[in-house]
Motif scaffolding. Structure first.
Motif, short mmCIF file in Angstrom:
data_model
loop_
_atom_site.label_atom_id
_atom_site.label_comp_id
_atom_site.label_asym_id
_atom_site.label_seq_id
_atom_site.Cartn_x
_atom_site.Cartn_y
_atom_site.Cartn_z
N GLU A 180 26.85 48.39 45.56
CA GLU A 180 26.18 49.06 46.62
C GLU A 180 26.87 48.36 48.14
OE1 GLU A 180 24.75 48.16 44.11
OE2 GLU A 180 24.54 50.22 43.18
N ASP A 181 26.87 47.06 48.08
CA ASP A 181 27.50 46.49 49.19
C ASP A 181 28.61 46.69 49.61
OD1 ASP A 181 24.73 44.76 49.37
OD2 ASP A 181 25.64 43.52 47.82
N ILE A 182 29.70 46.55 48.83
CA ILE A 182 31.08 46.95 48.93
C ILE A 182 31.16 48.34 49.43
CG2 ILE A 182 32.02 47.32 46.74
CD1 ILE A 182 34.08 45.33 47.86
N THR A 183 30.38 49.18 48.64
CA THR A 183 30.52 50.61 49.17
C THR A 183 30.06 50.80 50.69
OG1 THR A 183 30.18 51.32 46.76
CG2 THR A 183 29.81 53.05 48.56
N ASP B 92 36.53 47.09 43.50
CA ASP B 92 36.08 46.54 42.33
C ASP B 92 36.52 45.10 42.33
OD1 ASP B 92 34.30 48.49 41.81
OD2 ASP B 92 35.55 48.96 40.15
N GLN B 93 37.81 45.08 42.57
CA GLN B 93 38.48 43.57 42.49
C GLN B 93 38.01 42.54 43.48
OE1 GLN B 93 42.58 45.04 42.03
NE2 GLN B 93 42.91 43.25 41.02
N PHE B 94 38.00 43.39 44.83
CA PHE B 94 37.38 42.50 45.86
C PHE B 94 35.99 42.11 45.78
CE2 PHE B 94 41.28 44.07 48.08
CZ PHE B 94 41.52 42.76 48.72
N GLY B 95 35.29 43.07 45.55
CA GLY B 95 33.64 42.94 45.10
C GLY B 95 33.54 41.95 44.23
N ALA B 96 34.30 41.77 42.98
CA ALA B 96 34.17 40.61 42.13
C ALA B 96 34.61 39.26 42.67
CB ALA B 96 34.99 40.98 40.78
N ALA B 97 35.78 39.39 43.43
CA ALA B 97 36.06 37.92 43.93
C ALA B 97 35.35 37.20 45.14
CB ALA B 97 37.67 38.27 44.73
N MET B 98 34.56 38.15 45.60
CA MET B 98 33.75 37.73 46.60
C MET B 98 32.64 36.90 45.98
SD MET B 98 34.58 38.00 49.51
CE MET B 98 33.04 37.91 50.79
N ALA C 187 39.27 31.27 45.11
CA ALA C 187 39.99 31.61 46.29
C ALA C 187 40.75 32.88 45.66
CB ALA C 187 41.36 30.63 46.51
N SER C 188 41.45 33.86 46.50
CA SER C 188 41.92 34.93 46.01
C SER C 188 43.20 35.00 46.73
CB SER C 188 40.95 36.18 46.57
OG SER C 188 39.73 36.16 46.24
N PHE C 189 44.41 35.70 45.94
CA PHE C 189 45.51 35.94 46.77
C PHE C 189 45.97 37.37 46.78
CE2 PHE C 189 50.05 35.68 46.52
CZ PHE C 189 50.45 34.31 46.87
N GLY D 127 41.30 32.43 41.64
CA GLY D 127 40.54 33.21 40.88
C GLY D 127 40.87 34.55 40.56
N TYR D 128 41.72 35.27 41.78
CA TYR D 128 41.84 36.46 41.70
C TYR D 128 43.34 36.80 42.35
CZ TYR D 128 37.25 37.92 40.11
OH TYR D 128 36.18 38.12 39.24
N LYS D 129 44.21 37.57 41.69
CA LYS D 129 45.36 37.87 42.31
C LYS D 129 45.50 39.39 42.44
CE LYS D 129 46.32 35.11 39.45
NZ LYS D 129 45.47 33.77 38.82
#
Length: 444
Positions: A148-151, A165-171, A176-178, A356-358
């Motif tokens: 709901e937040d990212i939407t 979904d990727q960015f939400g989980a990364a936060m 760190a995210s790439f 953590g996330y690419k």
């Protein structure tokens, strides 16, 4: 978005919702600062600002009278300051504040000597221990991002749900995210918008004191102050409110681009003013740090990325004073690397495993391209036509150019500029689209 709801010892609830306001020190010991540091700071404030009443001094040094009075008493006893009476006609006299503090000749010399060591004459710093404690209380680990937040934050933005979904989980990961993909795909736009997920205020100190050295942390160019806090008319009224040495701010977002160098990630010592400015990762604590355009800095990309190995693994960073003394500071940031290059060209497998996330942000499909085109037409006041879009898509296909998120805005912006110049109504005609296209894309 959930934050902790329990007050900690020595903290009082502020008006920032779930964030914690540092309690104001009511005596000298609670400031966490050396006595003679405060003596010299007071002398420098009087030297720069001239004679001042106690309330004015309290406002400038940001300490309650109970913490400042022993300092003033000592300075009077040592003949560093003197009391100057006010005249009968002065409004301060009528209010019962009929004296001011002024430096004596001995006090002026003490202030000059102190200025030679450091010209800092702002709000009293906080101790390193107090800073570490406050960063922990405001930790990014306590921030929870939901769908709901990212939407909500990306409402109206044309993005694929799986990318959100990727960015939400990364936060939520605290790792760190790439973020990588071609220039113009929208990487920086997405990364900067992530700060909208970090609700709730935090407290940032004007400065911290380490081994007698002042490090300025609060930066009005980086930190956005909150307006939903109660501000007493003077520091004399602050008893029961938060420690005025801290500024109530939104969670910060710090963007470092191609100008970033390795030296910028260390303390910046002003040789003339003789105090320090905190590096970007300290200013970004409890917020978001974006390393943009990775690969375009003067330093080697691998050197820049390797600089973050210890902070990413241990959530602490190590900084050095010009004296050679090294100390530890918290590293509580969501770190985002953004680049146009492939990850394998910038870092080895060992480093990439630490991320953590690419997240790949690439070209978009025709449906999303149309959505962005419609939005930009509405924003620029240009009537959208399916025929005009079809013509642009044909040009993309013919020249084998990918559909990038930035292209509709840039093309339509140039179309509008040319139409204004020629006193024409801006429209998606083939002639205006051809002019914008040929002007926008570089010819080999």
């Amino acid at each position: 978005m959930n934050h902790p709801g329990m007050l900690r010892e020595s903290q009082t609830a502020g008006s920032l919702g779930e964030a914690y306001a540092p309690a104001p020190p009511v005596n000298l010991e609670q400031t966490g600062l050396p006595f003679f540091f405060l003596v010299e700071l007071t002398a420098k404030i009087l030297f720069k600002g001239g004679p001042q009443r106690q309330g004015e001094l309290v406002d400038r040094i940001r300490l309650l009278p109970g913490a400042l009075e022993p300092v003033l008493a000592f300075m009077r006893a040592e003949h560093l300051i003197e009391v100057q009476p006010r005249t009968q006609g002065d409004p301060a006299h009528a209010a019962g504040k009929d004296f001011t503090f002024a430096l004596t000749d001995m006090g002026r010399q003490r202030a000059i000597d102190a200025m030679d060591r450091s010209q800092y004459a702002g709000p009293a710093p906080v101790s390193l221990q107090a800073y570490e404690r406050q960063v922990r209380l405001q930790s990014m680990a306590d921030v929870e991002v939901t769908r709901e937040d990212i939407t909500r934050v990306f409402e109206g933005v044309v993005l694929k749900p799986d990318l959100l979904d990727q960015f939400g989980a990364a936060m939520n990961s605290r790792r760190a995210s790439f973020v990588y993909g071609p220039a113009g795909a929208g990487k920086t736009f997405i990364a900067e918008r992530l700060i909208g997920l970090l609700e709730g205020g935090i407290y940032i100190p004007h400065a911290i004191l380490v081994d007698g050295e002042v490090i300025q942390v609060y930066d009005p160019l980086v930190h956005t102050t909150r307006t939903d806090t109660h501000t007493p008319h003077s520091q004399l009224e602050r008893r029961g409110f938060s420690d005025a040495r801290w500024v109530a701010c939104e969670r910060p977002v710090v963007l470092c681009g191609g100008e970033l160098s390795l030296s910028m990630l260390d303390l910046q010592f002003d040789a003339e003013a003789r105090y320090y400015n905190a590096p970007p990762q300290v200013k970004a604590n409890n917020g978001l740090l974006i390393i943009d355009d990775l690969g375009r800095q003067l330093a080697e990309p691998r050197a820049i990325m390797n600089r973050w190995i210890v902070p990413m693994d241990r959530q602490v960073d190590y900084l050095s004073l010009h004296t050679g003394n090294k100390f530890r500071v918290p590293f509580d940031v969501n770190l985002v690397f953004s680049t146009n290059l492939q990850p394998s060209a910038l870092a080895d497998e060992a480093f990439l495993r630490r991320l953590g996330y690419k997240i790949h942000v690439g070209p978009i499909d025709a449906s999303d391209y149309e959505g962005i085109f419609r939005q930009e037409c509405e924003s620029l006041g240009i009537p959208f036509t399916p025929e005009g879009l079809a013509y642009v898509l044909q040009r993309h296909q013919r020249e084998e150019r990918p559909l990038l998120a930035c292209t509709p805005r840039d093309l339509l912006g140039q179309l509008r500029d040319q139409a204004r110049f020629r006193s024409l109504r801006p429209e998606m005609s083939e002639s205006l689209l051809d002019w914008a296209w040929n002007n926008y894309f570089v010819r080999n």
